[in-house]
Design a protein around this motif. Structure first.
Motif, PDB file in Angstrom:
ATOM      1  N   VAL A 122       0.859  -1.178   0.000  1.00  0.00           N
ATOM      2  CA  VAL A 122       0.000   0.000   0.000  1.00  0.00           C
ATOM      3  C   VAL A 122       0.901   1.235   0.000  1.00  0.00           C
ATOM      4  CG1 VAL A 122      -1.818   1.253   1.201  1.00  0.00           C
ATOM      5  CG2 VAL A 122      -1.784  -1.261   1.271  1.00  0.00           C
ATOM      6  N   PRO A 123       0.847   2.042  -1.061  1.00  0.00           N
ATOM      7  CA  PRO A 123       1.675   3.248  -1.115  1.00  0.00           C
ATOM      8  C   PRO A 123       1.321   4.246  -0.015  1.00  0.00           C
ATOM      9  CG  PRO A 123       0.830   2.692  -3.296  1.00  0.00           C
ATOM     10  CD  PRO A 123       0.112   1.816  -2.305  1.00  0.00           C
ATOM     11  N   ALA A 124       2.258   5.125   0.289  1.00  0.00           N
ATOM     12  CA  ALA A 124       2.093   6.128   1.344  1.00  0.00           C
ATOM     13  C   ALA A 124       0.925   7.075   1.074  1.00  0.00           C
ATOM     14  CB  ALA A 124       3.387   6.929   1.498  1.00  0.00           C
ATOM     15  N   ALA A 125       0.491   7.185  -0.156  1.00  0.00           N
ATOM     16  CA  ALA A 125      -0.596   8.109  -0.509  1.00  0.00           C
ATOM     17  C   ALA A 125      -1.930   7.726   0.130  1.00  0.00           C
ATOM     18  CB  ALA A 125      -0.767   8.157  -2.030  1.00  0.00           C
ATOM     19  N   TYR A 126      -2.056   6.489   0.599  1.00  0.00           N
ATOM     20  CA  TYR A 126      -3.317   6.024   1.175  1.00  0.00           C
ATOM     21  C   TYR A 126      -3.291   6.165   2.694  1.00  0.00           C
ATOM     22  CZ  TYR A 126      -4.158   4.064  -3.420  1.00  0.00           C
ATOM     23  OH  TYR A 126      -4.347   3.911  -4.768  1.00  0.00           O
ATOM     24  N   GLU A 127      -4.354   6.760   3.241  1.00  0.00           N
ATOM     25  CA  GLU A 127      -4.490   6.883   4.690  1.00  0.00           C
ATOM     26  C   GLU A 127      -5.065   5.590   5.250  1.00  0.00           C
ATOM     27  OE1 GLU A 127      -6.457  10.401   6.059  1.00  0.00           O
ATOM     28  OE2 GLU A 127      -5.576  11.603   4.458  1.00  0.00           O
ATOM     29  N   ALA A 128      -4.715   5.240   6.459  1.00  0.00           N
ATOM     30  CA  ALA A 128      -5.237   4.062   7.163  1.00  0.00           C
ATOM     31  C   ALA A 128      -5.120   2.789   6.317  1.00  0.00           C
ATOM     32  CB  ALA A 128      -6.676   4.304   7.610  1.00  0.00           C
ATOM     33  N   PRO A 129      -3.893   2.400   5.928  1.00  0.00           N
ATOM     34  CA  PRO A 129      -3.708   1.230   5.066  1.00  0.00           C
ATOM     35  C   PRO A 129      -4.404  -0.054   5.535  1.00  0.00           C
ATOM     36  CG  PRO A 129      -1.624   2.365   5.353  1.00  0.00           C
ATOM     37  CD  PRO A 129      -2.624   3.032   6.266  1.00  0.00           C
ATOM     38  N   PRO A 130      -4.483  -0.357   6.850  1.00  0.00           N
ATOM     39  CA  PRO A 130      -5.162  -1.598   7.237  1.00  0.00           C
ATOM     40  C   PRO A 130      -6.631  -1.648   6.811  1.00  0.00           C
ATOM     41  CG  PRO A 130      -3.842  -0.809   9.064  1.00  0.00           C
ATOM     42  CD  PRO A 130      -3.853   0.277   8.024  1.00  0.00           C
ATOM     43  N   LEU A 131      -7.246  -0.488   6.624  1.00  0.00           N
ATOM     44  CA  LEU A 131      -8.646  -0.458   6.212  1.00  0.00           C
ATOM     45  C   LEU A 131      -8.840  -0.929   4.768  1.00  0.00           C
ATOM     46  CD1 LEU A 131      -9.861   2.857   7.876  1.00  0.00           C
ATOM     47  CD2 LEU A 131     -10.093   0.499   8.712  1.00  0.00           C
ATOM     48  N   LEU A 132      -7.743  -1.081   4.032  1.00  0.00           N
ATOM     49  CA  LEU A 132      -7.818  -1.581   2.661  1.00  0.00           C
ATOM     50  C   LEU A 132      -7.738  -3.109   2.602  1.00  0.00           C
ATOM     51  CD1 LEU A 132      -5.471   1.065   1.020  1.00  0.00           C
ATOM     52  CD2 LEU A 132      -7.980   0.998   0.936  1.00  0.00           C
ATOM     53  N   LEU A 133      -7.468  -3.775   3.722  1.00  0.00           N
ATOM     54  CA  LEU A 133      -7.252  -5.219   3.725  1.00  0.00           C
ATOM     55  C   LEU A 133      -8.514  -6.095   3.697  1.00  0.00           C
ATOM     56  CD1 LEU A 133      -4.243  -5.430   6.206  1.00  0.00           C
ATOM     57  CD2 LEU A 133      -4.190  -5.545   3.691  1.00  0.00           C
ATOM     58  N   PRO A 134      -9.650  -5.687   4.265  1.00  0.00           N
ATOM     59  CA  PRO A 134     -10.802  -6.596   4.292  1.00  0.00           C
ATOM     60  C   PRO A 134     -11.205  -7.218   2.954  1.00  0.00           C
ATOM     61  CG  PRO A 134     -11.210  -4.819   5.803  1.00  0.00           C
ATOM     62  CD  PRO A 134      -9.933  -4.469   5.041  1.00  0.00           C
ATOM     63  N   PRO A 135     -11.149  -6.504   1.826  1.00  0.00           N
ATOM     64  CA  PRO A 135     -11.545  -7.145   0.574  1.00  0.00           C
ATOM     65  C   PRO A 135     -10.660  -8.333   0.167  1.00  0.00           C
ATOM     66  CG  PRO A 135     -11.563  -4.759   0.319  1.00  0.00           C
ATOM     67  CD  PRO A 135     -10.924  -5.067   1.646  1.00  0.00           C
ATOM     68  N   PHE A 136      -9.473  -8.441   0.747  1.00  0.00           N
ATOM     69  CA  PHE A 136      -8.575  -9.549   0.410  1.00  0.00           C
ATOM     70  C   PHE A 136      -8.914 -10.833   1.171  1.00  0.00           C
ATOM     71  CE2 PHE A 136      -6.037  -5.798  -0.672  1.00  0.00           C
ATOM     72  CZ  PHE A 136      -5.681  -6.129  -1.977  1.00  0.00           C
ATOM     73  N   GLY A 137      -9.814 -10.762   2.142  1.00  0.00           N
ATOM     74  CA  GLY A 137     -10.120 -11.903   2.994  1.00  0.00           C
ATOM     75  C   GLY A 137     -10.533 -13.150   2.250  1.00  0.00           C
ATOM     76  N   GLU A 138     -11.438 -13.031   1.288  1.00  0.00           N
ATOM     77  CA  GLU A 138     -11.896 -14.211   0.550  1.00  0.00           C
ATOM     78  C   GLU A 138     -10.762 -14.828  -0.260  1.00  0.00           C
ATOM     79  OE1 GLU A 138     -15.009 -15.619  -2.912  1.00  0.00           O
ATOM     80  OE2 GLU A 138     -15.288 -13.647  -2.025  1.00  0.00           O
ATOM     81  N   ALA A 139      -9.976 -13.987  -0.934  1.00  0.00           N
ATOM     82  CA  ALA A 139      -8.872 -14.499  -1.750  1.00  0.00           C
ATOM     83  C   ALA A 139      -7.840 -15.211  -0.884  1.00  0.00           C
ATOM     84  CB  ALA A 139      -8.223 -13.358  -2.532  1.00  0.00           C
ATOM     85  N   VAL A 140      -7.420 -14.562   0.189  1.00  0.00           N
ATOM     86  CA  VAL A 140      -6.401 -15.130   1.077  1.00  0.00           C
ATOM     87  C   VAL A 140      -6.929 -16.386   1.764  1.00  0.00           C
ATOM     88  CG1 VAL A 140      -5.100 -14.673   3.190  1.00  0.00           C
ATOM     89  CG2 VAL A 140      -5.198 -12.956   1.385  1.00  0.00           C
TER      90      VAL A 140
END
Length: 155
Positions: A122-140
């Motif tokens: 996640v590049p530095a341009a995004y605030e609160a990077p952990p909030l971007l992780l939930p959509p990866f749950g099904e794939a992972v």
């Protein structure tokens, strides 16, 4: 048709936009195991979007790599599982992630307890990077968590 493809770099991810016909493609070097059977299962479940960020075209023939948004959020399957670390480990909807701060201000998240591991940059341009992780749950979730849990990190 593959909408998301990329190339991997040794330790740091080099992300480049290629100018060509149509949309610029994202390059990120895939891990050696990116086309393994477990990573194929992950790739079949890559999220359609990451929040409001749409998928990006990637520049190599590996479905084990995907990207979204601008600057690109890059996911790569096939990484060697991390061992014990002092980096923070967080549980996001049942998926354990090790968070590593990068020199450029971005964050690298690597699944913990899964073999192979999945990495999300996640590049530095995004605030609160952990909030971007939930959509990866099904794939992972296509890769069983058989190597321990987040609480094992640093023990």
């Amino acid at each position: 048709m593959h909408r998301r493809r990329a190339l991997r770099a040794p330790l740091a991810l080099t992300v480049l936009a290629l100018v060509g016909c149509g949309e610029p493609a994202v390059r990120a070097v895939p891990f050696g195991g990116s086309d393994s059977i477990p990573c194929q299962a992950v790739a079949e479940r890559w999220p359609d979007t990451i929040g409001p960020y749409e998928p990006r075209v990637t520049a190599v023939a590996s479905d084990g790599v995907a990207a979204w948004g601008e600057p690109p959020i890059v996911a790569r399957c096939g990484k060697a599982p991390p061992g014990p670390t002092t980096d923070p480990c967080i549980d996001v909807n049942g998926v354990d992630w090790v968070a590593t701060s990068l020199d450029d201000g971005g964050t690298m998240f690597t699944t913990y307890g899964r073999d192979p591991a999945v990495e999300v940059l996640v590049p530095a341009a995004y605030e609160a990077p952990p909030l971007l992780l939930p959509p990866f749950g099904e794939a992972v979730g296509a890769i069983p968590q058989s190597l321990g849990e987040c609480s094992s990190v640093g023990d």
